[in-house]
Design a protein around this motif. Structure first.
Motif, short mmCIF file in Angstrom:
data_model
loop_
_atom_site.label_atom_id
_atom_site.label_comp_id
_atom_site.label_asym_id
_atom_site.label_seq_id
_atom_site.Cartn_x
_atom_site.Cartn_y
_atom_site.Cartn_z
N GLN A 31 0.86 -1.05 0.06
CA GLN A 31 -0.10 0.12 0.00
C GLN A 31 0.97 1.28 -0.01
N MET A 32 0.47 2.22 -0.58
CA MET A 32 1.37 3.47 -0.92
C MET A 32 0.48 4.57 -0.32
N PRO A 33 1.11 5.21 0.69
CA PRO A 33 0.39 6.41 1.32
C PRO A 33 0.22 7.65 0.06
N VAL A 34 -0.70 8.52 0.30
CA VAL A 34 -0.71 9.66 -0.45
C VAL A 34 -0.90 10.79 0.50
N ILE A 83 -8.33 2.92 -3.52
CA ILE A 83 -7.89 4.00 -3.06
C ILE A 83 -8.75 4.25 -1.78
N GLU A 84 -8.13 4.56 -0.63
CA GLU A 84 -8.98 4.50 0.75
C GLU A 84 -8.52 5.58 1.61
N GLY A 85 -9.43 6.23 2.03
CA GLY A 85 -9.02 7.32 2.86
C GLY A 85 -8.44 7.14 4.22
N ILE A 86 -7.24 7.66 4.87
CA ILE A 86 -6.44 7.31 5.79
C ILE A 86 -5.98 8.28 6.59
N MET A 87 -5.68 8.20 7.64
CA MET A 87 -4.68 9.11 8.48
C MET A 87 -4.26 8.42 9.67
N ALA A 88 -3.16 8.75 9.98
CA ALA A 88 -2.34 8.23 11.30
C ALA A 88 -1.94 9.53 12.14
N GLY A 89 -1.72 9.30 13.33
CA GLY A 89 -1.00 10.46 14.02
C GLY A 89 0.32 11.01 13.27
N PRO A 90 0.89 12.04 13.95
CA PRO A 90 1.88 12.58 13.43
C PRO A 90 3.13 11.72 13.30
N ALA A 91 3.43 11.04 14.38
CA ALA A 91 4.57 10.27 14.35
C ALA A 91 4.60 9.21 13.31
N MET A 92 3.67 8.28 13.03
CA MET A 92 3.45 7.42 12.19
C MET A 92 3.55 8.09 10.66
N SER A 93 2.53 9.20 10.57
CA SER A 93 2.60 9.97 9.17
C SER A 93 3.87 10.24 8.71
N SER A 94 4.92 10.94 9.89
CA SER A 94 6.01 11.24 9.37
C SER A 94 6.92 10.20 8.75
N SER A 95 6.66 9.11 8.97
CA SER A 95 7.39 8.03 8.16
C SER A 95 7.14 7.79 6.93
N PHE A 96 6.04 8.57 6.11
CA PHE A 96 5.68 8.40 4.97
C PHE A 96 5.38 9.82 4.04
N THR A 124 8.43 9.32 -1.63
CA THR A 124 9.50 8.64 -2.39
C THR A 124 10.66 9.21 -2.13
N LEU A 125 11.84 8.80 -2.35
CA LEU A 125 13.39 9.38 -2.42
C LEU A 125 13.92 9.35 -3.95
N PRO A 126 14.08 10.61 -4.39
CA PRO A 126 13.87 11.83 -4.08
C PRO A 126 12.21 12.18 -4.11
N GLY A 127 11.83 13.20 -3.18
CA GLY A 127 10.28 13.43 -3.17
C GLY A 127 9.72 13.68 -4.31
N VAL A 128 8.54 13.02 -4.76
CA VAL A 128 7.67 13.54 -5.91
C VAL A 128 6.31 14.31 -5.59
N THR A 129 6.01 15.37 -6.09
CA THR A 129 4.74 16.05 -5.64
C THR A 129 4.20 16.59 -7.34
N VAL A 130 3.14 16.50 -7.22
CA VAL A 130 2.44 17.24 -8.65
C VAL A 130 1.46 18.25 -8.08
N ALA A 169 15.14 0.92 -1.51
CA ALA A 169 15.25 2.21 -0.36
C ALA A 169 14.64 3.52 -1.35
N HIS A 170 13.81 3.29 -2.34
CA HIS A 170 13.39 4.69 -2.93
C HIS A 170 11.79 4.76 -2.74
N VAL A 171 11.16 3.95 -2.02
CA VAL A 171 9.79 4.19 -1.88
C VAL A 171 9.33 3.71 -0.47
N ARG A 172 8.49 4.35 0.16
CA ARG A 172 7.92 3.91 1.47
C ARG A 172 6.54 3.63 1.43
#
Length: 512
Positions: free
Chosen positions: A290-293, A330-343, A421-427, A444-447
């Protein structure tokens, strides 16, 4: 040696001897307290069977879930939610506590579609429980768990925005069925429900099993079976210190029957450490990555309050008896700031700036059913080596999924959509979607995350597990968890695992 014969009790580190070996016995020993182990234990105990259950993780009651990420994540998740596959692209997130992964999941309730079951029969030699038998078991389980559909009026802004934007684009979207009752909308589902609203295994099947006399040993790690002539004789393992994984004493368990329900990663490890050599053990792993967005809006979304995962866009999901489960959702989601900051996208200042707008971020997970593409082996100190390969087909599907999620969020008015992703990709507009094609799946290029590992002890006529749930070549060693699925069973696997567990328990009662 301390006595451990009192039934209907949870034993913990304070009850164990720190030296020597503790000897235990039961009619049936169950390894694991998650979706499979808890159901098996409850069904057996209700029939009067003497059941002993082992759980490697700690015991926390509902009132102990204090909603502090820095304490609950390491307490409730295996390897503090950082159990990685070898290339460090996917975090395989598993609950490691009494109640297992249902304690920390999003309470989404989805059963195996019939075409997937037909797909297994046609292509994988599946000859296990019939779809009718599984459906009846699922009906019993869902009643106990109070499964219900989430009303649209209960959606938080994050899920409402995803649902309405998708529908505005003409895409199929709906709300989930879930096992919550009287949810207060705190948003802390991923670190345990303090309010007993989530009807997880902890407050349903584990409690049922204890009421019927099960002895449950927490912080007890099963390591290996001692076996001869097709029978498991003894299960050996170690008790663990309260706040660490330091062994504090050993145990040996004798039972007439053993049920291995440690999950698709760790059930095969126990068999490998036991010296059991059967073709297919640990193979055919599906991680269903699963890929977070994340999408940044001018307005506040406050996605971390309310039911975190409640809406799904299923327009791109494909289900048939030819391919099984494929496409993506595609599923709505949210974690707390600690877990969210990993993605987040990129690292350092780039991501820090995005996280300062946390109240303005909407988030989703894109779930990709995959083909069996990996395997599990044992590495040092009994830990799991998880190998996984991104096929070209899966990589194309992931990029397509990211583009569709970006379209939905841009249509809803997002300032930018970011990918981990590393490097980060934004649109920032539809003209930027081509940037997604540059995303690499080299190490080590996607989370990404995996919450649904499956398939490492495939149930089939020739697989490691026979259609009657017995390990091939063994009379009294049963396997009952997501490892037995030939391919990915459904978009969320709690209900399928529980259905198989109930069928397995019923058959074990008949055998006894």
């Amino acid at each position: 040696m301390k006595e451990h014969s009192e039934k209907g009790k949870i034993y913990g580190p304070g009850d164990y001897s720190r030296k020597g070996t503790t000897y235990l016995s039961a009619d049936v020993c169950v390894v694991g307290t998650g979706s499979a182990g808890a159901v098996v234990a409850a069904v057996l105990a209700s029939a009067g069977v003497d059941v002993l259950v082992l759980e490697e993780g700690p015991y926390y009651a509902s009132e102990d879930f204090n909603q502090l990420e820095h304490l609950m994540i390491p307490a409730l998740y295996r390897e503090s939610a950082n159990q990685m596959e070898e290339c460090f692209n996917i975090s395989v997130m598993q609950g490691r506590c009494v109640g297992g992964s249902p304690v920390v999941n999003m309470a989404d309730c989805v059963m195996t579609p019939r075409p997937v079951h037909e797909h297994w029969i046609r292509y994988f030699g599946y000859a296990g429980p019939s779809y009718c038998e599984l459906s009846k078991a699922n009906e019993i389980n869902t009643r106990r768990m109070n499964v219900n559909k989430i009303p649209e009026e209960e959606l938080n802004e994050n899920n409402r925005l995803l649902l309405e934007s998708a529908r505005s684009l003409g895409l199929s979207a709906r709300t989930f069925e879930n096992n919550r009752v009287n949810c207060v909308g705190c948003g802390y589902c991923l670190i345990g429900c303090h309010y007993r609203a989530k009807q997880s295994t902890l407050v349903t099947f584990v409690e049922d099993a204890l009421k019927d006399g099960v002895r449950l040993f927490s912080r007890a790690r099963a390591e290996r079976f001692v076996w001869t002539k097709g029978r498991a004789r003894v299960l050996e393992g170690v008790f663990l210190e309260k706040d660490s994984d330091v062994p504090m004493g050993r145990f040996e368990i004798r039972a007439h029957e053993f049920v291995l329900a440690a999950g698709a990663i760790h059930s095969p490890l126990v068999l490998m450490q036991s010296g059991i050599q059967i073709e297919g053990i640990g193979d055919n792993l599906s991680l269903q990555p699963q890929m977070p967005v994340m999408a940044l809006f001018e307005k506040e979304i406050v996605a971390y309050r309310g039911i975190p995962q409640a809406a799904v866009v299923d327009a791109f999901e494909e289900i048939d008896d030819e391919k099984g489960l494929s496409g993506f959702r595609i599923e709505g989601i949210m974690a707390g700031p600690a877990m969210s900051s990993s993605f987040g996208p990129g690292s350092g200042l780039e991501f820090k700036q995005l996280m300062t707008r946390f109240r303005h971020i909407a988030a989703a997970l894109i779930l990709f059913p995959d083909r069996p593409s990996g395997y599990v082996r044992v590495k040092e100190r009994g830990r799991a080596l998880i190998k996984y390969r991104f096929s070209d087909e899966l990589a194309r599907t992931i990029r397509k999924g990211l583009k569709e999620a970006a379209r939905i969020y841009l249509h809803a008015g997002a300032r930018l959509v970011a990918f981990p992703t590393l490097p980060g990709v934004t649109v920032k507009s539809l003209n930027d979607l081509h940037r997604i094609d540059s995303i690499s799946f080299t190490p080590a290029h996607v989370r990404m995350i995996s919450a649904h590992p499956q398939g490492t002890l495939r149930m089939s006529e020739r697989g490691p597990v026979r259609p009657d749930f017995r390990l091939r070549g063994f009379e009294n060693l049963y396997v009952c968890d997501s490892s037995i699925f030939p391919t990915t069973s459904s978009s969320h696997i709690m209900l399928p695992v529980m259905a198989y567990a109930r069928v397995a328990a019923d058959r074990l009662i008949q055998a006894l």
